[in-house]
Design a protein around this motif. Sequence first.
Motif, PDB file in Angstrom:
ATOM      1  N   ASN A  10      41.229  38.545  34.720  1.00  0.00           N
ATOM      2  CA  ASN A  10      41.047  37.701  34.922  1.00  0.00           C
ATOM      3  C   ASN A  10      41.880  36.275  34.493  1.00  0.00           C
ATOM      4  O   ASN A  10      42.170  35.196  34.552  1.00  0.00           O
ATOM      5  CB  ASN A  10      39.933  36.985  33.317  1.00  0.00           C
ATOM      6  N   GLU A  11      42.939  36.743  35.544  1.00  0.00           N
ATOM      7  CA  GLU A  11      44.397  35.686  35.669  1.00  0.00           C
ATOM      8  C   GLU A  11      44.472  34.505  36.184  1.00  0.00           C
ATOM      9  O   GLU A  11      44.680  33.417  35.456  1.00  0.00           O
ATOM     10  CB  GLU A  11      45.460  36.933  35.832  1.00  0.00           C
TER      11      GLU A  11
ATOM     12  N   GLU B 225      42.373  32.418  33.512  1.00  0.00           N
ATOM     13  CA  GLU B 225      43.906  31.951  32.443  1.00  0.00           C
ATOM     14  C   GLU B 225      44.318  30.776  32.912  1.00  0.00           C
ATOM     15  O   GLU B 225      45.127  29.722  32.115  1.00  0.00           O
ATOM     16  CB  GLU B 225      44.553  33.171  32.397  1.00  0.00           C
ATOM     17  N   ASN B 226      45.344  30.917  33.596  1.00  0.00           N
ATOM     18  CA  ASN B 226      45.313  29.634  34.982  1.00  0.00           C
ATOM     19  C   ASN B 226      45.243  28.443  34.950  1.00  0.00           C
ATOM     20  O   ASN B 226      45.592  27.869  34.266  1.00  0.00           O
ATOM     21  CB  ASN B 226      46.234  30.196  36.134  1.00  0.00           C
TER      22      ASN B 226
ATOM     23  N   ARG C 200      42.480  27.927  33.445  1.00  0.00           N
ATOM     24  CA  ARG C 200      42.386  26.993  31.509  1.00  0.00           C
ATOM     25  C   ARG C 200      43.472  26.229  31.526  1.00  0.00           C
ATOM     26  O   ARG C 200      43.513  25.222  29.847  1.00  0.00           O
ATOM     27  CB  ARG C 200      41.995  27.551  30.390  1.00  0.00           C
TER      28      ARG C 200
ATOM     29  N   LYS D 188      54.635  35.254  30.181  1.00  0.00           N
ATOM     30  CA  LYS D 188      53.906  36.207  30.171  1.00  0.00           C
ATOM     31  C   LYS D 188      55.152  38.002  31.383  1.00  0.00           C
ATOM     32  O   LYS D 188      54.476  38.559  30.707  1.00  0.00           O
ATOM     33  CB  LYS D 188      53.143  35.771  31.122  1.00  0.00           C
TER      34      LYS D 188
END
Length: 118
Positions: free
Chosen positions: A46-47, A50-51, A53, A104
């Motif tokens: 779900n990268e 996340e980016n 958001r 990360k």
Amino acid sequence: MDYRLVGRVLSDAALVISRAGANSLAEIAFHRKKAILIPLPWAGSNEQMENARFMEKLGNFYILNQYRLNAKLLIATVLEAMSDSRRINYDLIYTSYLINGKEKMLSQINNQITSMTG
């Protein structure tokens, strides 16, 4: 593809509609653009969400869910984004994004080394 063209198009754009991959978001921040982000729902871990958001918290970036997307919602979001007069601290966005990305990446490398060495 001539990647210089991407930079030229971004520099001329008033608003960008994009996926939320790391490279795309770095380019958007570098060119100091507001954006509507449509993260790939099947991106690994779900990268992209996340980016997206992360960017939404830092500036006027808008996130749309691909599965709920329709013309009416897209047009409404474009109009909202274009009328949003908030000043965006792009230096903070760009710097935060780069720092977050480095942290990360280092974490993932460390996890891989740890898993390989037991």
